[in-house]
Design a protein around this motif. Structure first.
Motif, PDB file in Angstrom:
ATOM      1  N   SER A   1       0.822  -1.201   0.000  1.00 42.40           N
ATOM      2  CA  SER A   1       0.000   0.000   0.000  1.00 42.40           C
ATOM      3  C   SER A   1       0.859   1.254   0.000  1.00 42.40           C
TER       4      SER A   1
ATOM      5  N   CYS B   1      -3.399  13.100   1.604  1.00 36.53           N
ATOM      6  CA  CYS B   1      -4.849  13.046   1.697  1.00 36.53           C
ATOM      7  C   CYS B   1      -5.210  11.757   2.427  1.00 36.53           C
ATOM      8  N   ARG B   2      -6.428  11.699   2.897  1.00 30.92           N
ATOM      9  CA  ARG B   2      -6.877  10.509   3.605  1.00 30.92           C
ATOM     10  C   ARG B   2      -7.191   9.407   2.604  1.00 30.92           C
ATOM     11  N   SER B   3      -6.660   8.228   2.859  1.00 35.03           N
ATOM     12  CA  SER B   3      -6.888   7.085   1.993  1.00 35.03           C
ATOM     13  C   SER B   3      -8.285   6.503   2.229  1.00 35.03           C
ATOM     14  N   THR B   4      -8.734   5.709   1.276  1.00 31.64           N
ATOM     15  CA  THR B   4     -10.030   5.033   1.437  1.00 31.64           C
ATOM     16  C   THR B   4      -9.912   3.804   2.337  1.00 31.64           C
ATOM     17  N   ARG B   5      -8.698   3.436   2.701  1.00 30.50           N
ATOM     18  CA  ARG B   5      -8.512   2.268   3.562  1.00 30.50           C
ATOM     19  C   ARG B   5      -9.140   2.511   4.933  1.00 30.50           C
ATOM     20  N   ARG B   6      -9.748   1.494   5.462  1.00 31.57           N
ATOM     21  CA  ARG B   6     -10.400   1.603   6.768  1.00 31.57           C
ATOM     22  C   ARG B   6      -9.947   0.506   7.738  1.00 31.57           C
TER      23      ARG B   6
ATOM     24  N   TRP C   1      -5.457   6.197   7.459  1.00 25.50           N
ATOM     25  CA  TRP C   1      -4.398   5.935   6.493  1.00 25.50           C
ATOM     26  C   TRP C   1      -4.226   7.181   5.626  1.00 25.50           C
TER      27      TRP C   1
ATOM     28  N   GLU D   1      -2.037   9.016   2.372  1.00 24.42           N
ATOM     29  CA  GLU D   1      -1.173   8.759   1.222  1.00 24.42           C
ATOM     30  C   GLU D   1      -0.716  10.073   0.609  1.00 24.42           C
TER      31      GLU D   1
END
Length: 250
Positions: free
Chosen positions: A140, A201-206, A225, A227
């Motif tokens: 990632s 920016c904030r990742s879509t990972r949760r 997360w 990136e």
């Protein structure tokens, strides 16, 4: 002696090309910054106007399209005060609704003093975790971080300090009202020294990262997360005219 010169002298005694010489030296600079007023840096008029600013009367700032929507956020101005190999001093003047996107200060200590107005700040620190064993996490581009601060600040208020690995080294700002903050970076940004500004920016990972259970002081609800991204195209910082006392090297 102009108050800015007092700040400069304290920085000169307290900071090196590697940062603060000690925590005590850093606190000395913080104590002086706590007393800084807009009038000390030529911003008394701007501070008075900010006090009279009304959101309902002013509406949104920025350039608008034909349908009235804001196409470009209002430009931020940076007032350069001083820079050397050990530290830099400057002031960011932010119109209401302007945003400084999420960015970092690698290997740097930063002191910030809000001079006037109200500012929303959101900050994070990277999580100190072992190398991931899960292939999904290993490949990632995102890194796990923990939320440090998510609040509004209104002047007058105390000086904040962020450190290379704690205190909210990765942060973003949104001006609730017209505002300005006085920044000291030690050491300053330097691409040659590996201290260049990166944006995130904030990742879509949760999902939660491996090893989070070994950090009991971290609230899993505050883990995100992040990136790295290119600087937003609509993020504009203009060079403004500093009207305060000039800092002259001794």
């Amino acid at each position: 002696m102009p108050f800015v010169k007092k700040i400069y002298n304290a920085c000169k005694e307290s900071f090196t090309p590697n940062g603060p010489i000690s925590e005590e030296a850093l606190e000395k600079v913080r104590a002086i910054l706590d007393e800084l007023k807009p009038a000390n840096v030529g911003l008394e008029q701007e501070a008075q106007l900010a006090l009279k600013w009304k959101a309902s009367a002013n509406g949104s700032n920025g350039k608008k399209g034909r349908n009235g929507s804001v196409q470009c956020p209002p430009a931020i101005k940076y007032l350069h005060v001083h820079e050397c190999e050990s530290f830099s001093i400057g002031i960011f003047c932010m119109p209401a609704s302007s945003i400084i996107p999420l960015h970092n200060h690698p290997g740097m200590t930063v002191l910030s003093k809000l001079l006037y107005g109200t500012l929303h700040i959101k900050s994070f620190d990277w999580l100190d975790l072992p190398e991931p064993t899960d292939s999904t996490q290993e490949n990632s581009a995102a890194r796990p971080a923990k939320l440090v601060r998510d609040c509004e600040m209104t002047a007058p208020c105390g000086t904040t300090i962020l450190y290379p690995t704690r205190g909210g080294n990765i942060h973003c700002f949104k001006a609730i009202t017209p505002c300005a903050f006085f920044d000291i970076l030690t050491p300053p940004y330097s691409s040659e020294q590996g201290r260049h500004c990166s944006y995130f920016c904030r990742s879509t990972r949760r999902d939660l990262p491996d090893g989070i259970d070994k950090l009991p002081e971290v609230n899993p609800m505050e883990v995100v997360w992040l990136e790295e991204i290119q600087p937003p195209e609509n993020f504009v910082v203009l060079r403004g005219h500093y009207k305060g006392p000039v800092v002259k090297k001794a």
